[in-house]
Design a protein around this motif. Structure first.
Motif, PDB file in Angstrom:
ATOM      1  N   HIS A 161      54.759  87.995  45.419  1.00 29.19           N
ATOM      2  CA  HIS A 161      53.352  88.377  45.332  1.00 29.19           C
ATOM      3  C   HIS A 161      53.144  89.318  44.149  1.00 29.19           C
ATOM      4  O   HIS A 161      53.938  90.252  43.928  1.00 29.19           O
ATOM      5  CB  HIS A 161      52.899  89.056  46.629  1.00 29.19           C
ATOM      6  N   PRO A 162      52.080  89.122  43.356  1.00 30.01           N
ATOM      7  CA  PRO A 162      51.838  89.955  42.164  1.00 30.01           C
ATOM      8  C   PRO A 162      51.704  91.439  42.498  1.00 30.01           C
ATOM      9  O   PRO A 162      51.071  91.804  43.486  1.00 30.01           O
ATOM     10  CB  PRO A 162      50.523  89.391  41.614  1.00 30.01           C
ATOM     11  N   VAL A 163      52.320  92.265  41.692  1.00 37.95           N
ATOM     12  CA  VAL A 163      52.198  93.714  41.831  1.00 37.95           C
ATOM     13  C   VAL A 163      51.598  94.338  40.576  1.00 37.95           C
ATOM     14  O   VAL A 163      51.123  95.465  40.598  1.00 37.95           O
ATOM     15  CB  VAL A 163      53.567  94.367  42.130  1.00 37.95           C
ATOM     16  N   ILE A 164      51.638  93.591  39.457  1.00 41.42           N
ATOM     17  CA  ILE A 164      51.057  94.045  38.196  1.00 41.42           C
ATOM     18  C   ILE A 164      50.239  92.901  37.605  1.00 41.42           C
ATOM     19  O   ILE A 164      50.736  91.777  37.500  1.00 41.42           O
ATOM     20  CB  ILE A 164      52.143  94.472  37.185  1.00 41.42           C
ATOM     21  N   GLU A 188      52.064  83.538  32.618  1.00 43.15           N
ATOM     22  CA  GLU A 188      51.346  84.376  33.562  1.00 43.15           C
ATOM     23  C   GLU A 188      51.226  85.804  33.046  1.00 43.15           C
ATOM     24  O   GLU A 188      52.098  86.286  32.321  1.00 43.15           O
ATOM     25  CB  GLU A 188      52.069  84.379  34.911  1.00 43.15           C
ATOM     26  N   THR A 189      50.139  86.462  33.422  1.00 41.73           N
ATOM     27  CA  THR A 189      49.982  87.885  33.096  1.00 41.73           C
ATOM     28  C   THR A 189      49.955  88.738  34.364  1.00 41.73           C
ATOM     29  O   THR A 189      49.767  89.937  34.300  1.00 41.73           O
ATOM     30  CB  THR A 189      48.696  88.123  32.292  1.00 41.73           C
ATOM     31  N   ALA A 190      50.113  88.082  35.521  1.00 41.23           N
ATOM     32  CA  ALA A 190      50.267  88.792  36.791  1.00 41.23           C
ATOM     33  C   ALA A 190      51.731  88.681  37.195  1.00 41.23           C
ATOM     34  O   ALA A 190      52.251  87.571  37.350  1.00 41.23           O
ATOM     35  CB  ALA A 190      49.358  88.178  37.856  1.00 41.23           C
ATOM     36  N   PHE A 191      52.404  89.811  37.339  1.00 39.29           N
ATOM     37  CA  PHE A 191      53.845  89.809  37.567  1.00 39.29           C
ATOM     38  C   PHE A 191      54.177  90.304  38.975  1.00 39.29           C
ATOM     39  O   PHE A 191      53.628  91.308  39.441  1.00 39.29           O
ATOM     40  CB  PHE A 191      54.550  90.703  36.541  1.00 39.29           C
ATOM     41  N   SER A 192      55.084  89.584  39.628  1.00 37.96           N
ATOM     42  CA  SER A 192      55.616  90.005  40.920  1.00 37.96           C
ATOM     43  C   SER A 192      56.922  90.756  40.687  1.00 37.96           C
ATOM     44  O   SER A 192      57.431  90.811  39.565  1.00 37.96           O
ATOM     45  CB  SER A 192      55.860  88.785  41.814  1.00 37.96           C
ATOM     46  N   TRP A 193      57.474  91.318  41.773  1.00 42.96           N
ATOM     47  CA  TRP A 193      58.770  91.993  41.638  1.00 42.96           C
ATOM     48  C   TRP A 193      59.843  91.000  41.198  1.00 42.96           C
ATOM     49  O   TRP A 193      60.733  91.335  40.430  1.00 42.96           O
ATOM     50  CB  TRP A 193      59.166  92.649  42.957  1.00 42.96           C
ATOM     51  N   ARG A 194      59.741  89.752  41.703  1.00 49.02           N
ATOM     52  CA  ARG A 194      60.707  88.727  41.280  1.00 49.02           C
ATOM     53  C   ARG A 194      60.622  88.501  39.779  1.00 49.02           C
ATOM     54  O   ARG A 194      61.643  88.395  39.094  1.00 49.02           O
ATOM     55  CB  ARG A 194      60.440  87.420  42.020  1.00 49.02           C
TER      56      ARG A 194
END
Length: 269
Positions: free
Chosen positions: A77-80, A97-103
């Motif tokens: 799930h995106p965090v940033i 993508e410009t939305a980054f998850s912890w993965r």
């Protein structure tokens, strides 16, 4: 007990298990190449120990992550979110993508580390002008520092590859028991193959450079995946298999030539 017997009696579960074992073994090749190259930098008497510890840490890491399936799934799930719209591909989908998850962040960090490490090792392999002062250092002290450094670096990459491995397992089956068995079998295969692979790489300098090239490619792929560029793994491993096959032919040709020259009493150049 009944649930276990139901799983054992299900052909679909066995099919998922075999598929997952193969997938985990293939994904473990990346981890194993890195461990082999890094352990070969240590003194001979420490190499096997480093490989055993590194692979054991990989097993512990994967089993620990399997006990936290819900948390692992949440890593996607995106965090940033940078709020930037990237260029669109031919299907109208953003190219990255410009939305980054912890993965994503873990994959990017691991990819950058692999690219840096592989580039550094390639530099050391081709740079013959090393300082003589390095040879004058206390070997025992230096070996201890190198061993600790190797274990730390192996642990860092174990984290990256373990997260990727477990997320792959979660996407292929919903049975945690199947995931446990597949991970354990895959790590056992890594443990058996570690010494022969490391010795082969160490005995063939050209293979070392090829393996470092693999690490560069794997690092680049991890970075790309972190940015949302999904590259089919089949392309990557097919390219690696083709390159390895060509190198095997080169080694076979070189050894055949050396045998012919030895039979004639000449020295190969």
């Amino acid at each position: 007990m009944d649930s276990i017997m139901d799983l054992l009696a299900s052909p679909s579960v066995w099919a998922a298990l075999v598929t997952l074992i193969v997938m985990e073994v293939v994904l473990g090749i990346d981890n194993l190449i890195f461990i082999s190259i890094l352990s070969n930098k240590l003194p001979p008497h420490q190499r096997q120990k480093a490989r055993r510890i590194g692979i054991s840490l990989a097993l512990v890491m994967r089993l620990a992550l399997l006990t936290m399936i819900a948390w692992i799934v949440g890593l996607v799930h995106p965090v940033i979110d940078l709020g930037i719209t990237g260029p669109l591909d031919s299907h109208g989908v953003p190219a990255f993508e410009t939305a980054f998850s912890w993965r994503d962040l873990i994959l990017i960090a691991g990819g950058l580390f692999l690219v840096w490490k592989a580039t550094k090792e390639i530099h050391h392999s081709v740079d013959t002008h090393e300082s003589d002062d390095l040879l004058d250092k206390d070997s025992a002290s230096q070996a201890g520092i190198n061993f600790t450094s190797a274990i730390v670096q192996i642990l860092l990459l174990d984290i990256v590859f373990s997260v990727d491995s477990i997320l792959t397992a979660v996407g292929m089956t919903e049975h945690v028991e199947v995931m446990y068995v597949a991970v354990i079998v895959a790590v056992i295969v890594m443990l058996v193959a570690a010494d022969p692979l490391a010795n082969f790489i160490n005995g063939n300098p050209t293979v070392v450079m090829l393996a470092l090239g693999f690490l560069l490619m794997i690092g680049t792929v991890l970075i790309a995946e972190g940015f949302g560029a999904h590259i089919p793994k089949g392309y990557i491993y097919t390219a690696m298999a083709f390159s390895a096959g060509v190198e095997m032919l080169n080694i076979w040709s070189r050894r055949s030539r050396e045998k012919r020259l030895a039979a004639k009493g000449d020295t190969p150049h």
